[in-house]
Design a protein around this motif. Sequence first.
Motif, mmCIF file in Angstrom:
data_model
loop_
_atom_site.group_PDB
_atom_site.id
_atom_site.type_symbol
_atom_site.label_atom_id
_atom_site.label_comp_id
_atom_site.label_asym_id
_atom_site.label_seq_id
_atom_site.Cartn_x
_atom_site.Cartn_y
_atom_site.Cartn_z
ATOM 1 N N VAL A 144 0.843 -1.200 0.000
ATOM 2 C CA VAL A 144 0.000 0.000 0.000
ATOM 3 C C VAL A 144 0.872 1.241 0.000
ATOM 4 C CG1 VAL A 144 -2.066 -0.981 1.055
ATOM 5 C CG2 VAL A 144 -0.175 -0.262 2.515
ATOM 6 N N SER A 145 0.278 2.355 -0.358
ATOM 7 C CA SER A 145 1.007 3.622 -0.390
ATOM 8 C C SER A 145 0.088 4.741 0.096
ATOM 9 C CB SER A 145 1.504 3.919 -1.803
ATOM 10 O OG SER A 145 0.408 4.003 -2.710
ATOM 11 N N GLY A 146 0.663 5.921 0.258
ATOM 12 C CA GLY A 146 -0.122 7.085 0.634
ATOM 13 C C GLY A 146 -0.860 6.924 1.947
ATOM 14 N N ALA A 147 -2.123 7.357 1.944
ATOM 15 C CA ALA A 147 -2.923 7.327 3.175
ATOM 16 C C ALA A 147 -3.147 5.906 3.676
ATOM 17 C CB ALA A 147 -4.259 8.020 2.936
ATOM 18 N N ASP A 148 -3.273 4.938 2.751
ATOM 19 C CA ASP A 148 -3.472 3.552 3.182
ATOM 20 C C ASP A 148 -2.249 3.035 3.929
ATOM 21 O OD1 ASP A 148 -5.997 3.355 2.171
ATOM 22 O OD2 ASP A 148 -5.404 2.423 0.280
ATOM 23 N N ARG A 149 -1.060 3.332 3.425
ATOM 24 C CA ARG A 149 0.158 2.889 4.100
ATOM 25 C C ARG A 149 0.270 3.552 5.475
ATOM 26 N NH1 ARG A 149 4.736 4.523 5.681
ATOM 27 N NH2 ARG A 149 6.588 3.157 5.773
ATOM 28 N N GLU A 150 -0.021 4.837 5.546
ATOM 29 C CA GLU A 150 0.053 5.546 6.823
ATOM 30 C C GLU A 150 -0.912 4.943 7.841
ATOM 31 O OE1 GLU A 150 -0.451 9.723 6.352
ATOM 32 O OE2 GLU A 150 1.159 9.929 4.866
ATOM 33 N N ALA A 151 -2.126 4.621 7.379
ATOM 34 C CA ALA A 151 -3.122 4.050 8.287
ATOM 35 C C ALA A 151 -2.689 2.672 8.778
ATOM 36 C CB ALA A 151 -4.473 3.966 7.584
ATOM 37 N N ALA A 152 -2.190 1.835 7.852
ATOM 38 C CA ALA A 152 -1.772 0.482 8.224
ATOM 39 C C ALA A 152 -0.560 0.513 9.147
ATOM 40 C CB ALA A 152 -1.465 -0.333 6.971
ATOM 41 N N MET A 153 0.412 1.346 8.833
ATOM 42 C CA MET A 153 1.616 1.414 9.650
ATOM 43 C C MET A 153 1.322 2.010 11.019
ATOM 44 S SD MET A 153 4.639 0.420 9.640
ATOM 45 C CE MET A 153 5.669 0.453 11.087
ATOM 46 N N SER A 154 0.456 3.004 11.068
ATOM 47 C CA SER A 154 0.095 3.607 12.347
ATOM 48 C C SER A 154 -0.583 2.580 13.249
ATOM 49 C CB SER A 154 -0.841 4.800 12.113
ATOM 50 O OG SER A 154 -1.295 5.335 13.337
ATOM 51 N N TRP A 155 -1.485 1.781 12.658
ATOM 52 C CA TRP A 155 -2.167 0.759 13.453
ATOM 53 C C TRP A 155 -1.167 -0.274 13.980
ATOM 54 C CZ3 TRP A 155 -2.673 -4.426 13.844
ATOM 55 C CH2 TRP A 155 -3.715 -4.909 14.644
ATOM 56 N N ALA A 156 -0.312 -0.789 13.098
ATOM 57 C CA ALA A 156 0.630 -1.845 13.489
ATOM 58 C C ALA A 156 1.672 -1.343 14.482
ATOM 59 C CB ALA A 156 1.305 -2.418 12.253
ATOM 60 N N SER A 157 2.240 -0.177 14.230
ATOM 61 C CA SER A 157 3.328 0.310 15.077
ATOM 62 C C SER A 157 2.870 0.636 16.493
ATOM 63 C CB SER A 157 3.977 1.548 14.443
ATOM 64 O OG SER A 157 3.047 2.611 14.344
ATOM 65 N N SER A 158 1.584 0.887 16.665
ATOM 66 C CA SER A 158 1.069 1.181 18.010
ATOM 67 C C SER A 158 0.616 -0.078 18.741
ATOM 68 C CB SER A 158 -0.092 2.169 17.912
ATOM 69 O OG SER A 158 -1.183 1.611 17.208
ATOM 70 N N ARG A 159 0.791 -1.241 18.087
ATOM 71 C CA ARG A 159 0.337 -2.500 18.692
ATOM 72 C C ARG A 159 1.408 -3.591 18.612
ATOM 73 N NH1 ARG A 159 -3.709 0.383 16.636
ATOM 74 N NH2 ARG A 159 -5.740 0.401 17.707
ATOM 75 N N LEU A 160 2.655 -3.199 18.714
ATOM 76 C CA LEU A 160 3.758 -4.160 18.625
ATOM 77 C C LEU A 160 3.819 -5.065 19.849
ATOM 78 C CD1 LEU A 160 6.609 -1.894 17.182
ATOM 79 C CD2 LEU A 160 5.058 -3.425 15.949
ATOM 80 N N ASN A 161 3.236 -4.629 20.964
ATOM 81 C CA ASN A 161 3.231 -5.430 22.200
ATOM 82 C C ASN A 161 1.800 -5.570 22.702
ATOM 83 O OD1 ASN A 161 6.255 -5.773 23.042
ATOM 84 N ND2 ASN A 161 6.059 -3.648 22.362
ATOM 85 N N PRO A 162 0.993 -6.405 22.046
ATOM 86 C CA PRO A 162 -0.416 -6.537 22.434
ATOM 87 C C PRO A 162 -0.575 -7.016 23.871
ATOM 88 C CG PRO A 162 0.218 -8.249 20.866
ATOM 89 C CD PRO A 162 1.333 -7.273 20.902
ATOM 90 N N GLU A 163 -1.578 -6.479 24.546
ATOM 91 C CA GLU A 163 -1.774 -6.720 25.976
ATOM 92 C C GLU A 163 -1.865 -8.204 26.318
ATOM 93 O OE1 GLU A 163 -4.902 -5.533 29.586
ATOM 94 O OE2 GLU A 163 -5.329 -4.958 27.508
ATOM 95 N N HIS A 164 -2.603 -8.973 25.538
ATOM 96 C CA HIS A 164 -2.803 -10.394 25.829
ATOM 97 C C HIS A 164 -2.091 -11.295 24.816
ATOM 98 C CE1 HIS A 164 -5.526 -9.110 28.899
ATOM 99 N NE2 HIS A 164 -6.397 -8.623 28.042
ATOM 100 N N GLY A 165 -1.040 -10.762 24.191
ATOM 101 C CA GLY A 165 -0.226 -11.571 23.294
ATOM 102 C C GLY A 165 -0.707 -11.634 21.858
ATOM 103 N N PHE A 166 -1.884 -11.088 21.574
ATOM 104 C CA PHE A 166 -2.410 -11.132 20.210
ATOM 105 C C PHE A 166 -3.373 -9.978 20.005
ATOM 106 C CE2 PHE A 166 -5.634 -12.238 17.081
ATOM 107 C CZ PHE A 166 -4.875 -12.717 16.020
ATOM 108 N N VAL A 167 -3.324 -9.384 18.802
ATOM 109 C CA VAL A 167 -4.272 -8.340 18.455
ATOM 110 C C VAL A 167 -4.469 -8.381 16.944
ATOM 111 C CG1 VAL A 167 -2.507 -6.537 18.150
ATOM 112 C CG2 VAL A 167 -4.857 -5.893 18.753
#
Length: 310
Positions: A255-278
């Motif tokens: 993905v690129s542009g706004a889609d890439r920003e949205a996907a990366m923002s979601w993933a980078s803020s959840r690198l350590n999920p509370e219960h091991g999975f998200v």
Amino acid sequence: MILTIALLVGIPLLLIGGGIAAYWYISNSGGGASSEPPNASSEGADVADIEAAIEKQGFSCYETLSQPTVVRSCYLTASDGAHVAVRMQAGQDGEALHVEVMGRQSGVGSLTAPRGDPVEPTTQAFTAISETLLGSEANELPEIEGGQSRTTFVPWGRVEFGAFPDASFATFAKDGTKPVSGSAVLPASIGDIQKGLGGAGFACDTDSCDKDAEGTTSLARVKRSEIRLSVEDAGQPVNDKVLRTHIDAVLDQLVSGADREAAMSWASSRLNPEHGFVQGDAGGLHIEVARDGAESAEVVIQPAQARFPS
């Protein structure tokens, strides 16, 4: 036709044994206890009403697709690691036409051992959905019991359900409607994905790309329908910066542009999920992050789609 669940979540992380087999058998053959479908359809609810009901249980909801029909998805990871996914297809007026629930254990097919029992959280989701969607017709559904699967008809439509410790599921289908079907593929070919990962320092062969650096081993298995990225560090916790960099490299190929920003923002803020999975949906992609152990992490990236992958 409708499903009275007992459980399942489910992206997908993979093959889950007997419960899944039972789900697909029932979905395709109409097996299980059933009655003839009534002619009249009396109840119903908007997708927004269902979201509001299950968000009270801790689900997080996303828009998965906007075309050719609106599909909304909600996800929950229980404290024991089991996770539940709810996917809803909406009509033009927002009415829920088809709802699927999948509950599964964490760790299946990944770096960690299976853990969690999806029966209870899936059953709770099923109860909230049936009461919201069916109203008084929910009283016509048989009681959910572990290790069983059933199909029941009410005036609104069909309800199917199954309660199994390794995989639980449910389906609600309004009478006279058909769910959006068809498989989805990633927005880039395997060759282009591998070429891009090669430029990011990975060495690629037929269907995978790997990279070793400073004790960290990374492997990206590439298919038309998903990329499964695993990162391990011998004897040490996986470095968040390294993991983020590898996820970034994969998303750059999709993905690129706004889609890439949205996907990366979601993933980078959840690198350590509370219960091991998200899991969640962002930028036209479905993303799962599993990190049950500090020394390993796994990220699954799939195209957003209307139905759960089989």
